[in-house]
Design a protein around this motif. Structure first.
Motif, PDB file in Angstrom:
ATOM      1  N   LEU A  80       0.853  -1.200   0.000  1.00 36.08           N
ATOM      2  CA  LEU A  80       0.000   0.000   0.000  1.00 36.08           C
ATOM      3  C   LEU A  80       0.882   1.242   0.000  1.00 36.08           C
ATOM      4  CD1 LEU A  80      -2.733  -0.973   2.634  1.00 36.08           C
ATOM      5  CD2 LEU A  80      -2.982  -0.882   0.163  1.00 36.08           C
TER       6      LEU A  80
ATOM      7  N   HIS B 159       1.280   4.265  -2.753  1.00 31.23           N
ATOM      8  CA  HIS B 159       1.242   5.690  -2.432  1.00 31.23           C
ATOM      9  C   HIS B 159       2.470   6.400  -2.996  1.00 31.23           C
ATOM     10  CE1 HIS B 159       1.010   9.421  -0.130  1.00 31.23           C
ATOM     11  NE2 HIS B 159       2.299   9.239   0.115  1.00 31.23           N
TER      12      HIS B 159
ATOM     13  N   SER C 140      -4.789  -5.325   6.897  1.00 28.17           N
ATOM     14  CA  SER C 140      -4.354  -4.056   7.492  1.00 28.17           C
ATOM     15  C   SER C 140      -4.883  -4.023   8.908  1.00 28.17           C
ATOM     16  CB  SER C 140      -4.899  -2.898   6.665  1.00 28.17           C
ATOM     17  OG  SER C 140      -6.287  -3.086   6.467  1.00 28.17           O
TER      18      SER C 140
ATOM     19  N   GLU D 101      -5.959   0.334   8.660  1.00 32.46           N
ATOM     20  CA  GLU D 101      -7.139   0.260   7.798  1.00 32.46           C
ATOM     21  C   GLU D 101      -7.416   1.642   7.193  1.00 32.46           C
ATOM     22  OE1 GLU D 101      -8.427  -2.629   7.167  1.00 32.46           O
ATOM     23  OE2 GLU D 101     -10.253  -2.095   6.083  1.00 32.46           O
ATOM     24  N   GLU D 102      -7.200   2.668   7.997  1.00 35.71           N
ATOM     25  CA  GLU D 102      -7.411   4.035   7.524  1.00 35.71           C
ATOM     26  C   GLU D 102      -6.435   4.346   6.376  1.00 35.71           C
ATOM     27  OE1 GLU D 102      -7.177   2.961  10.579  1.00 35.71           O
ATOM     28  OE2 GLU D 102      -8.350   4.138  12.010  1.00 35.71           O
TER      29      GLU D 102
ATOM     30  N   TYR E 112      -5.281   2.164   4.311  1.00 38.00           N
ATOM     31  CA  TYR E 112      -5.801   1.402   3.169  1.00 38.00           C
ATOM     32  C   TYR E 112      -6.853   2.236   2.430  1.00 38.00           C
ATOM     33  CZ  TYR E 112      -8.253  -2.613   0.917  1.00 38.00           C
ATOM     34  OH  TYR E 112      -8.856  -3.490   0.051  1.00 38.00           O
ATOM     35  N   TYR E 113      -7.783   2.835   3.207  1.00 35.56           N
ATOM     36  CA  TYR E 113      -8.814   3.687   2.583  1.00 35.56           C
ATOM     37  C   TYR E 113      -8.161   4.833   1.814  1.00 35.56           C
ATOM     38  CZ  TYR E 113     -12.098   1.388   5.795  1.00 35.56           C
ATOM     39  OH  TYR E 113     -12.816   0.475   6.482  1.00 35.56           O
ATOM     40  N   ARG E 114      -7.153   5.385   2.451  1.00 36.73           N
ATOM     41  CA  ARG E 114      -6.489   6.537   1.846  1.00 36.73           C
ATOM     42  C   ARG E 114      -5.883   6.172   0.489  1.00 36.73           C
ATOM     43  NH1 ARG E 114      -1.183   9.645   4.368  1.00 36.73           N
ATOM     44  NH2 ARG E 114      -0.586  10.640   2.419  1.00 36.73           N
TER      45      ARG E 114
ATOM     46  N   GLN F  90      -6.796   3.743  -1.452  1.00 36.96           N
ATOM     47  CA  GLN F  90      -7.902   3.516  -2.395  1.00 36.96           C
ATOM     48  C   GLN F  90      -8.346   4.850  -2.997  1.00 36.96           C
ATOM     49  OE1 GLN F  90     -10.674   1.517   0.239  1.00 36.96           O
ATOM     50  NE2 GLN F  90     -10.330  -0.449  -0.780  1.00 36.96           N
ATOM     51  N   ASP F  91      -8.477   5.857  -2.124  1.00 34.97           N
ATOM     52  CA  ASP F  91      -8.933   7.168  -2.589  1.00 34.97           C
ATOM     53  C   ASP F  91      -7.901   7.828  -3.505  1.00 34.97           C
ATOM     54  OD1 ASP F  91     -11.216   6.842  -1.193  1.00 34.97           O
ATOM     55  OD2 ASP F  91     -10.593   8.004   0.562  1.00 34.97           O
ATOM     56  N   GLU F  92      -6.637   7.508  -3.274  1.00 38.21           N
ATOM     57  CA  GLU F  92      -5.592   8.141  -4.088  1.00 38.21           C
ATOM     58  C   GLU F  92      -5.572   7.601  -5.512  1.00 38.21           C
ATOM     59  OE1 GLU F  92      -1.936   7.681  -1.959  1.00 38.21           O
ATOM     60  OE2 GLU F  92      -2.350   9.378  -0.613  1.00 38.21           O
TER      61      GLU F  92
END
Lengths: 153, 729
Positions: free
Chosen positions: B483, B487, B507, B513-514, B516-518, B520-522
């Motif tokens: 991940l 990034h 994660s 986990e947060e 991971y979300y980040r 995904q959003d990127e």
């Protein structure tokens, strides 16, 4: 060799022979491996009775012979893998002695398959289950020890 | 020392005298048990052996032994698989049993109170608890036995849970019979138990940490801060370990070097830490409190200022100027940069090394002597004839922080690592994206040096693989660093799309986990499917990643510029070598075995040896540091106590039986036995502090002259008899 946990529960009752198997195992590897089998709920037949020693090096050949003289149908000695002995090399020395026991058994006409030395580490719970299952199956196949019959005459 | 020995012998003779009377019935019993027609010639000495040492049975055993049996239900763990009532009834008929009781949880406070009360009320001489395993609760019940006023070694455990109820769950009759036999065996030994007294020995006020990655460094810094002299041994030229090869760390994106380098400097500066790089553990002797460790200082070819001063070269030694590096004609790939950058035969593998001392790789050095000239007559730091040195240190406790290595991912041939230029491992990616790496932080394709715009990340590359080629376990940090890699490429290369081929994203940590979300959003793309095959386009050197998208349920053929394999990790060969020196076991996957996976994750079965970091099992950096601090705290306990108690399982010589052949002397792996002259004859003598209690001498002695405390021949014979000859009253 049948898979551990996959054996029928034998018929029991008065007059039905059950194997008497003496196990002598080392504290650090095989005893710990047997505990791990418990933690993993690995199922195996209940016919082996364990005596714990610190190292297989402690096992006098006469302990094994004493067990047979007392009427054991089989004896299992189990320790660490070579090179993994907690006391460096006790298992090598034990193995040497145990070969002697096997030779002696052959020469007095006692089937040497009744006696076995195995190497089960502290992380081999499943192997412990497989070993016991196999030892019990072997002894069941060989039947009661001829020494017991001789004694009962 | 002499006085102590004298005391020991007088005590022994005193304890023997009053027992000569008692030996008589014992002898009879043994005779009765030794018919064995087949083994007759052998059985006779066995009987003798069993009978004679019984003389030494302790004086505190007044009259017949009175053993109390306490059966634990362990909730339904034990009671659910066997008939406790039947076990209790049968136990009452065992010889020497004076009291039997059962309780739901024997290890609980009320359970222990039951034991204590019973010992008082029934004047018990020994306690047998039929419960879980001595490996879990022997210390608990020994304390309970002690609190009841008995010697703690007058306790024996019958294992009716781990080796009975849990493994014969569907065989109620069989497990009940086995439990009764286990109790018979335990009672037989309990009746012959003696009072034993653990010996306290003073400890060395020093510790050793093997491996100077982040775990070893943290452990050493903690020990040093607690005022303990610490030897930090590192096989590589510099401390820092794997973490120093990384670029950023998840999930905070701290620069790895920025947080590690200050620690490395602290280690180098600490007064309490004696740093030994380019060194290996060669030999280990002794025991907790008194380990004698021999360290092999590999020939470095370059002297530190200290070493130079010792040789009379004042103001000499390596100051890290690098003049030698410039003139050395030998070029080799730099292992620190995973072979992507050259180095010389005399080198430092990266600029931040601690200590800043050059090292000669003698395997590739041609001994041309150019470096010696370049170093100059003042420093005179280089010695091309340097030989390995052996240094002996005495330490109290040892922490193993041996780390890991990358699984050789080329074994998974379908992914083409080492076959296709643009398939790289995650560690190579770390070096390529790192500002101090071979490309100065510019991520490029190895085939043509172009910037990749589509990158495939293959997760679980070799991990969670039960095909036999890979590793069955989860390497625990690959999801998270992949991940992070995603990034990094999004951040550094505008328009670059990372594709993550994953099985599950694990994660599990704080803020993971947060993170991971980040990602995904990127804009990272996630494709759930295990990669079956990677095929190179011979013209473009692009790669086709073939997989099955298990969420969309359709096959995928994705063309990417570059593939990064998130390789599994594995213990190194060196880990295996070192663990054997310290007598530490390993689990099936090769990671070092902790004393208890939950309650003692830093300890090992060798007293005084602790584990820190990944060598115990895959861990990310926060967990590694936490385990290192745990290990340091555990390792400092005996040092702060000032003494350690040794288990009194040592051998003793029954001098009247000893023939003085000395066969046992050669068998002892610890040189604890020696032949001495006593009253005109040669007998064996045990150095108790050296004896670790394996009993190898006792298992061999043909005359039965060795008394192996707590595992004596009469005790073991009685156990065998108890099972096979029954003995119910």
């Amino acid at each position: 060799m049948s898979a551990p946990g996959n054996f029928p529960i034998p018929e029991r009752g008065p007059g039905i022979w059950q194997p008497k198997i003496q196990g002598i195992v080392c504290n650090w590897c095989s005893y710990a491996g047997a505990d791990l089998a418990g933690g993993g709920r690995i199922q195996y037949p209940p016919d082996v009775r364990i005596v714990r020693v610190m190292c297989t090096g402690r096992i006098d050949a006469l302990f094994v012979l004493k067990a047979f003289a007392d009427g054991a149908d089989g004896v299992l000695v189990s320790g660490c893998h070579f090179g993994d002995c907690h006391y460096l090399e006790g298992n090598y020395k034990a193995a040497k002695r145990m070969f002697m026991v096997k030779r002696l058994m052959k020469s007095i006409g006692l089937d040497d398959r009744r006696f076995r030395m195995t190497f089960v580490s502290a992380s081999e719970g499943a192997k412990w289950g497989a070993v016991i299952t196999d030892v019990v199956a072997t002894i069941r196949e060989l039947g009661p020890s001829p020494l017991t019959e001789f004694k009962n005459k | 020392m002499m006085a102590e020995k004298k005391k020991a012998t007088t005590k022994k003779t005193a304890s023997k005298k009053p027992d000569t009377k008692k030996a008589a019935p014992m002898k009879q019993e043994v005779k009765k048990q030794a018919p064995a027609p087949a083994a007759k010639p052998k059985a006779a000495p066995a009987a003798e052996k069993a009978a004679a040492p019984a003389k030494a049975v302790s004086t505190t055993q007044q009259g017949d032994a009175r053993v109390g049996v306490f059966i634990c239900h362990c909730g339904t763990n034990i009671a659910g698989s066997m008939d406790i009532e039947a076990v209790q009834e049968a136990s009452k008929r065992i010889p020497n049993v004076a009291f039997v009781d059962n309780y739901k949880y024997m290890c609980s406070m009320p359970g222990q109170t039951v034991i204590q009360k019973a010992v008082h009320d029934n004047k018990l001489t020994a306690v047998v608890v039929a419960a879980c395993t001595p490996r879990l609760h022997e210390p608990t019940f020994r304390t309970a036995t002690k609190d009841a006023g008995l010697n703690p070694f007058r306790f024996e455990m019958a294992n009716i849970r781990d080796q009975n109820s849990w493994v014969h769950m569907h065989d109620r009759v069989g497990s009940t019979e086995k439990a009764i036999d286990a109790i018979k065996i335990a009672v037989a030994k309990a009746a012959l138990l003696q009072d034993l007294h653990p010996k306290s020995v003073p400890v060395e006020k020093a510790a050793m940490v093997v491996g100077a990655g982040v775990a070893g460094m943290q452990a050493a810094l903690d020990l040093a801060a607690a005022g303990i002299k610490t030897y930090l041994i590192e096989k590589d030229m510099s401390i820092g370990g794997r973490m120093s090869q990384l670029d950023k760390t998840f999930p905070t994106l701290d620069c790895s070097q920025c947080i590690l380098t200050p620690k490395m400097v602290d280690v180098g500066r600490s007064e309490n830490i004696e740093l030994m790089t380019w060194s290996e553990v060669h030999e280990v002797e002794g025991y907790i409190g008194n380990f004698d460790v021999t360290i092999r200082k590999k020939a470095r070819g370059v002297m530190t200022p200290k070493e130079a001063e010792a040789k009379g070269i004042v103001g000499g030694g390596c100051n890290g100027c690098g003049d030698c590096d410039g003139v050395c004609p030998v070029i080799k790939p730099n292992e620190f940069e995973v072979g992507m950058k050259p180095r010389k035969a005399i080198y430092i593998n990266h600029p931040q090394v601690v200590p800043l001392i050059y090292t000669i790789d003698f395997d590739s050095c041609v001994k041309c002597g150019l470096c010696v000239t370049a170093c100059g007559p003042e420093k005179r730091a280089i010695d091309l004839e340097m030989k390995d040195e052996f240094v002996k240190v005495k330490v109290d406790t040892v922490i193993l922080a041996l780390g890991y290595e990358i699984f050789p991912i080329e074994k998974k041939e379908e992914w083409g690592y080492k076959r296709y230029e643009n398939v790289i491992s995650s560690l190579e990616f770390e070096r390529l994206i790192c500002a101090s790496g071979p490309t100065g932080g510019h991520l490029v394709r190895p085939s043509d040096g172009k910037t990749p715009m589509k990158i495939g990340f293959v997760l679980c590359a070799g991990s969670r693989d039960n095909t036999g080629t890979g590793k069955p376990y989860c390497s625990r940090f690959c999801c998270m660093y992949s991940l992070k890699h995603a990034h990094q490429v999004i951040e550094k290369i505008p328009g670059c799309i990372p594709y993550l081929f994953y099985m599950d994203i694990r994660s599990f940590g704080k803020m993971y986990e947060e993170f991971y979300y980040r990602i995904q959003d990127e804009g990272a793309k996630f494709i759930r499917g295990r990669v079956a095959n990677i095929i190179e386009d011979p013209k473009t050197k692009n790669l086709h990643v073939m997989t099955d998208d298990t969420l969309l349920d359709r096959p995928i053929d994705m063309e990417v510029d570059m593939v990064v394999l998130a390789a599994a990790i594995q213990p190194s060969d060196d880990t295996n070598r070192t663990r054997k020196l310290f007598g530490v076991s390993c689990s099936m996957d090769g990671w070092l075995l902790e004393a208890h996976p939950k309650l003692n994750p830093c300890g090992t079965t060798t007293a005084g040896v602790f584990l820190a970091g990944v060598c115990q099992g895959p861990k990310d950096i926060p967990d590694t540091v936490a385990s290192a601090e745990g290990a340091a705290s555990a390792a400092s306990i005996p040092i702060h106590m000032g003494e350690v108690e040794l288990e009194p399982y040592f051998a003793q010589c029954i001098e009247e039986k000893c023939a003085g052949w000395g066969m046992c002397v050669n068998l002892c792996p610890y040189s604890a036995l020696a032949l001495v002259e006593k009253d005109g004859r040669t007998v064996m003598q045990v150095t108790e502090a050296k004896c670790k209690g394996c009993g190898t001498c006792g298992g061999f002695c043909p005359g039965g002259a060795i008394w192996m405390q707590h595992f004596t021949t009469p005790q073991i014979c009685a156990q065998i008899d108890a099972f096979l000859l029954g003995g119910e009253q």
